[in-house]
Design an enzyme around this catalytic site. Structure first.
Site, PDB file in Angstrom:
ATOM      1  N   CYS A  21       0.849  -1.180   0.000  1.00  0.00           N
ATOM      2  CA  CYS A  21       0.000   0.000   0.000  1.00  0.00           C
ATOM      3  C   CYS A  21       0.887   1.232   0.000  1.00  0.00           C
ATOM      4  O   CYS A  21       2.083   1.149   0.255  1.00  0.00           O
ATOM      5  CB  CYS A  21      -0.899   0.009   1.232  1.00  0.00           C
ATOM      6  SG  CYS A  21      -2.619   0.146   0.783  1.00  0.00           S
ATOM      7  N   CYS A  24       3.319   1.863   2.770  1.00  0.00           N
ATOM      8  CA  CYS A  24       4.622   1.188   2.752  1.00  0.00           C
ATOM      9  C   CYS A  24       5.631   2.080   2.032  1.00  0.00           C
ATOM     10  O   CYS A  24       6.754   2.267   2.489  1.00  0.00           O
ATOM     11  CB  CYS A  24       4.550  -0.134   1.994  1.00  0.00           C
ATOM     12  SG  CYS A  24       3.321  -1.263   2.632  1.00  0.00           S
ATOM     13  N   ASP A 444       4.465  29.463 -32.156  1.00  0.00           N
ATOM     14  CA  ASP A 444       5.579  30.080 -32.844  1.00  0.00           C
ATOM     15  C   ASP A 444       5.327  29.834 -34.334  1.00  0.00           C
ATOM     16  O   ASP A 444       4.686  28.855 -34.691  1.00  0.00           O
ATOM     17  CB  ASP A 444       6.850  29.373 -32.359  1.00  0.00           C
ATOM     18  CG  ASP A 444       8.075  29.884 -33.058  1.00  0.00           C
ATOM     19  OD1 ASP A 444       8.322  31.089 -32.951  1.00  0.00           O
ATOM     20  OD2 ASP A 444       8.772  29.079 -33.699  1.00  0.00           O
TER      21      ASP A 444
HETATM   22  N1  LIG Z   1      20.310  34.622 -40.192  1.00  0.00           N
HETATM   23  C1  LIG Z   1      19.363  35.441 -40.641  1.00  0.00           C
HETATM   24  N2  LIG Z   1      19.441  35.939 -41.872  1.00  0.00           N
HETATM   25  C2  LIG Z   1      18.498  36.743 -42.355  1.00  0.00           C
HETATM   26  N3  LIG Z   1      17.417  37.119 -41.677  1.00  0.00           N
HETATM   27  C3  LIG Z   1      17.272  36.658 -40.450  1.00  0.00           C
HETATM   28  C4  LIG Z   1      18.230  35.794 -39.852  1.00  0.00           C
HETATM   29  N4  LIG Z   1      17.811  35.532 -38.608  1.00  0.00           N
HETATM   30  C5  LIG Z   1      16.658  36.169 -38.457  1.00  0.00           C
HETATM   31  N5  LIG Z   1      16.307  36.865 -39.513  1.00  0.00           N
HETATM   32  C6  LIG Z   1      15.123  37.702 -39.725  1.00  0.00           C
HETATM   33  O1  LIG Z   1      14.545  37.987 -38.489  1.00  0.00           O
HETATM   34  C7  LIG Z   1      13.203  37.531 -38.454  1.00  0.00           C
HETATM   35  C8  LIG Z   1      12.871  37.025 -37.049  1.00  0.00           C
HETATM   36  O2  LIG Z   1      13.708  35.971 -36.708  1.00  0.00           O
HETATM   37  P1  LIG Z   1      13.410  35.098 -35.436  1.00  0.00           P
HETATM   38  O3  LIG Z   1      14.510  34.123 -35.358  1.00  0.00           O
HETATM   39  O4  LIG Z   1      13.164  36.009 -34.301  1.00  0.00           O
HETATM   40  O5  LIG Z   1      12.045  34.447 -35.780  1.00  0.00           O
HETATM   41  P2  LIG Z   1      11.747  33.093 -36.593  1.00  0.00           P
HETATM   42  O6  LIG Z   1      11.997  31.948 -35.716  1.00  0.00           O
HETATM   43  O7  LIG Z   1      12.407  33.147 -37.911  1.00  0.00           O
HETATM   44  O8  LIG Z   1      10.247  33.261 -36.887  1.00  0.00           O
HETATM   45  P3  LIG Z   1       9.041  32.995 -35.925  1.00  0.00           P
HETATM   46  O9  LIG Z   1       9.182  33.948 -34.813  1.00  0.00           O
HETATM   47  O10 LIG Z   1       7.893  33.288 -36.817  1.00  0.00           O
HETATM   48  O11 LIG Z   1       9.148  31.575 -35.553  1.00  0.00           O
HETATM   49  C9  LIG Z   1      13.122  36.466 -39.506  1.00  0.00           C
HETATM   50  O12 LIG Z   1      11.814  36.372 -40.027  1.00  0.00           O
HETATM   51  C10 LIG Z   1      14.079  37.001 -40.564  1.00  0.00           C
HETATM   52  O13 LIG Z   1      13.420  37.958 -41.347  1.00  0.00           O
END
Ligand SMILES: Nc1ncnc2c1ncn2[C@@H]1O[C@H](COP(=O)(O)OP(=O)(O)OP(=O)(O)O)[C@@H](O)[C@H]1O
Length: 735
Positions: A21, A24, A444
């Site tokens: 139980c 225990c 996201d």
């Molecule tokens: N390495 C990169 N090169 C070019 N643009 C970038 C890069 N990283 C981010 N971005 C730009 O920044 C924006 C936001 O990036 P973030 O990583 O915040 O979101 P995500 O994960 O791409 O999108 P979500 O928020 O919709 O999931 C992207 O949509 C892009 O336009």
């Protein structure tokens, strides 16, 4: 089994035997935690103790401490794949043993009840020694069948302790001794007074059938419980069974050799033939095949993989031959991680359950006292000896809070087993409670609602003859970035340029873009914060945009497209139908996020937020009184997953997700989100219902028994029934 000394402060698992139980379990846990250098958690449902030992404490100490309490502890040899051979064998033995004792008890119990009935309706069948026949039928039941109960009670008594078995064993012994006394002194019920009087007449009834009934019912309850535990454990075992036993490794000379899967090392190349299991997590080096991941994720459609793709240990190559390089082995594989998740979820206790455990441990002495008080009370008001005994016996028998002890663990056990089959891993009991109150689900965008496999739709240039140079410079910088946008830009550049020049001073601009210096040129790739340059045409509404500037001058605008997952719209519709508010949260520009939002049908879109802004947006929702679940892929949304009331990581896999999320969804299908919330809610509701029922039953039944309103026979039946009800309500979660 040899007991090796542990290497460092480390959690060790022990298989516990003899627990009957929840009390225990809590006693063992308390006693172990009193040992210096030992931190223990005991789970009644899985019959396991997870013990953290300081390096100077031997494992054998745990075994001794537990043995002194009258239980057994065996260190478990957890295989690399997480399965535990001893636990499986012990569970089978226990179920088989209970079944044998139960069958004997039930078979003898039937004529015992029938004989007095027959005698009461057929006077000519009466014979003088009939009561001795009943006693002979009862003997094997109250001695052999009830042996595990007596044994546990006796061991406890030797240590001045008590458990549920003490109550039951005392009840059985008291009823037996009383009945033998009645037979010897000739105080027998008169069968001619009518059938019912044999059972209910308080003036000298025979209580042997009560003793047999209690034994039979308790054994039946324990049997159902042991079966439920075993089948929930089966889910875990079948997950563990997915691990491949051996593997064909590829030797440097091109030949193959079969070795045990446990001997694989990271970096080893191995071959997977059609129909064969992938031995461990790895990257496909050559070959192509459809891979069936259903055993791991519940996804029914096989996924095509080719060179460069990752494969997970335990999945099956369906159509082709693959050469795979191992990237993780043993405890580091996804499969092992999932097995650990299931186990820790099963061991996770609700705070209510801790209270229940504490109550259980003081419950038994209280019940014995109540039973004595009941006897004294009946004696004081001038009850017959039969009244006194019957009421006291009923109190003893009915009070077992077994159902209370089973309420949470059985539900967790069944739910996590069921979840594991569908690729849903609930990390803790807390996740269940939170799922119940969630009213908003935030998604996201990239990689969660969309596939995250982006492609370049168009490149608009400031001057047309610079195309090759711009693509090369952009590709060179993005080659250092992991972002989905970056991968698309690199793929596009590779199609037209062969070699990327070296990059200096690469830097990611989180949520904005990336920068670096290539061939002395400062290259920046950013999401447009202002209007696009005049030479760029109006982009498609749903395009993700990246502006490339060289030494500060805009040179190109990339338009990228991402595909919405086919499961997104139906999953979101299901959540909305369930009355939840759905939100899309994105770092992308507003137009692109809104286009995706409209395609999948969310209630609200929050766009253009920086990574830190995602956490703020969640906090804003929460401070507005909303209970928020966040769904992400765990790649760059770890903080957001952690900031939400409930974090769900989809598509499984990154370590960040495992840590930050409360729920892991291995299935790359968004329908897993409503499925998981559903399962969590139903589990939490089942636990509550179980607790309310079990608690209410004990509170209501004890006074009834004390007042003499429940015959001991009915008390025994009700007690066993309440355990069976709790277990079966948990088992229903499987459907
Ligand atoms: N390495 C990169 N090169 C070019 N643009 C970038 C890069 N990283 C981010 N971005 C730009 O920044 C924006 C936001 O990036 P973030 O990583 O915040 O979101 P995500 O994960 O791409 O999108 P979500 O928020 O919709 O999931 C992207 O949509 C892009 O336009």
């Amino acid at each position: 089994m040899t007991v090796a000394a542990p290497r460092e402060d480390q959690a060790e698992d022990f298989l516990l035997t003899g627990m009957t139980c929840a009390a225990c379990a809590s006693r063992i846990e308390r006693r172990l935690n009193k040992v210096d250098g030992v931190i223990a958690q005991v789970n009644y449902a899985t019959e396991r103790a997870t013990v953290t030992l300081r390096p100077d404490v031997e494992r054998s100490t745990v075994v001794e401490v537990v043995a002194k309490l009258g239980y057994g502890a065996t260190p478990l040899s957890v295989r690399d794949d997480g399965s535990v051979p001893e636990a499986e064998a012990a569970r089978d033995d226990r179920v088989a043993d209970l079944w044998r004792r139960l069958v004997v008890a039930a078979v003898l119990f039937i004529p015992m009840v029938d004989l007095p009935l027959v005698l009461s309706v057929l006077p000519e069948a009466r014979f003088p020694g009939w009561a001795w026949v009943v006693a002979a039928l009862a003997a094997p039941v109250v001695v052999w069948s009830a042996w595990p109960l007596h044994r546990a009670a006796f061991i406890n008594a030797r240590h001045g302790a008590s458990s549920m078995d003490t109550l039951i064993s005392l009840g059985i012994i008291a009823a037996t001794v009383w009945s033998l006394g009645s037979i010897l002194t000739g105080h027998l019920p008169d069968p001619s007074a009518g059938a019912l009087s044999v059972f209910l007449d308080p003036v000298g009834p025979l209580y042997l059938e009560v003793a047999a009934a209690v034994t039979t019912f308790v054994l039946a309850g324990r049997y159902v419980e042991a079966r439920a535990k075993r089948s929930a454990g089966d889910a875990l075992a079948s997950l563990a069974a997915l691990a491949a036993r051996d593997v064909a490794v590829l030797l440097p000379d091109g030949t193959e050799a079969r070795i045990p899967a446990s001997a694989l090392a990271v970096g080893t190349r191995f071959v997977v033939r059609p129909g064969e299991k992938v031995a461990t997590d790895g990257t496909v080096e050559s070959g192509a095949s459809a891979v069936d991941r259903s055993m791991l994720t519940g996804e029914t459609v096989p996924v095509e993989v080719a060179a460069g793709d990752t494969v997970t240990g335990g999945t099956v190559a369906v159509s082709g031959r693959l050469v795979v390089t191992a990237t993780a082995v043993g405890g580091a594989t996804q499969l092992a991680g999932m097995i650990r998740l299931v186990e820790s979820a099963q061991a996770s206790k609700a705070s209510v359950q801790r209270l229940v455990d504490r109550i259980s441990s003081v419950f038994v002495p209280i019940v014995i006292a109540l039973s004595v008080l009941t006897a004294l009370g009946w004696w004081a008001v001038g009850g017959t000896a039969g009244d006194v005994f019957s009421a006291a016996l009923a109190v003893l028998v009915i009070a077992c809070p077994c159902a209370l002890g089973l309420a949470t663990p059985t539900a967790m056990l069944v739910a996590s087993g069921r979840g594991a089959r569908e690729g849903i891993f609930l990390k803790s009991h807390q996740a269940l409670e939170t799922s119940r109150v969630v009213d908003t689900v935030v998604f996201d965008k990239t990689g969660t609602v969309t596939t995250g496999a982006m492609s370049v739709r168009a490149v608009h240039l400031a001057s047309l003859d610079s195309r090759r140079r711009v693509l090369t410079l952009a590709g060179a910088v993005e080659d250092a970035s992991e972002h989905a946008v970056a991968r698309a830009i690199v793929a596009c550049a590779r199609a037209e340029a062969d070699e990327f020049p070296a990059v200096e001073g690469f830097g990611a601009l989180p949520g904005l873009g990336a920068r670096g210096v290539v061939d002395g040129v400062e290259v920046r790739l950013e999401k447009p914060l202002r209007d696009l340059p005049a030479w760029a045409p109006e982009p498609a509404a749903d395009s993700t945009l990246v502006v490339v500037s060289l030494d500060g001058d805009p040179a190109a605008v990339y338009e990228l497209a991402d595909e919405v997952k086919p499961s997104a719209a139906p999953a979101i519709a299901r959540l909305r139908a369930a009355g939840l508010r759905t939100v899309l949260l994105s770092g992308d520009r507003a137009e692109a996020a809104s286009a995706v939002g409209a395609a999948v049908g969310v209630d609200e879109v929050i766009a253009d937020v920086l990574p830190a802004g995602k956490v703020e947006a969640l906090e804003a929702l929460r401070s507005g009184g909303r209970r928020v679940a966040m769904v992400g892929d765990g790649i760059n949304d770890g903080p957001a997953l952690a900031a939400a009331d409930l974090g769900l990581a989809v598509g499984a896999g990154t370590d960040v997700a495992l840590d930050a999320a409360d729920v892991i969804l291995v299935r790359d299908d968004l329908n897993a989100v409503p499925d998981a919330l559903d399962l969590a809610k139903r589990t939490a509701t089942t636990i509550r219902r179980n607790l309310v029922w079990a608690f209410g039953y004990n509170v209501a039944a004890i006074p009834l028994a004390a007042l003499g309103l429940l015959s001991p026979l009915i008390a025994g039946l009700t007690m066993a029934l309440s355990s069976v009800l709790v277990v079966s309500s948990s088992v229903r979660l499987r459907n």
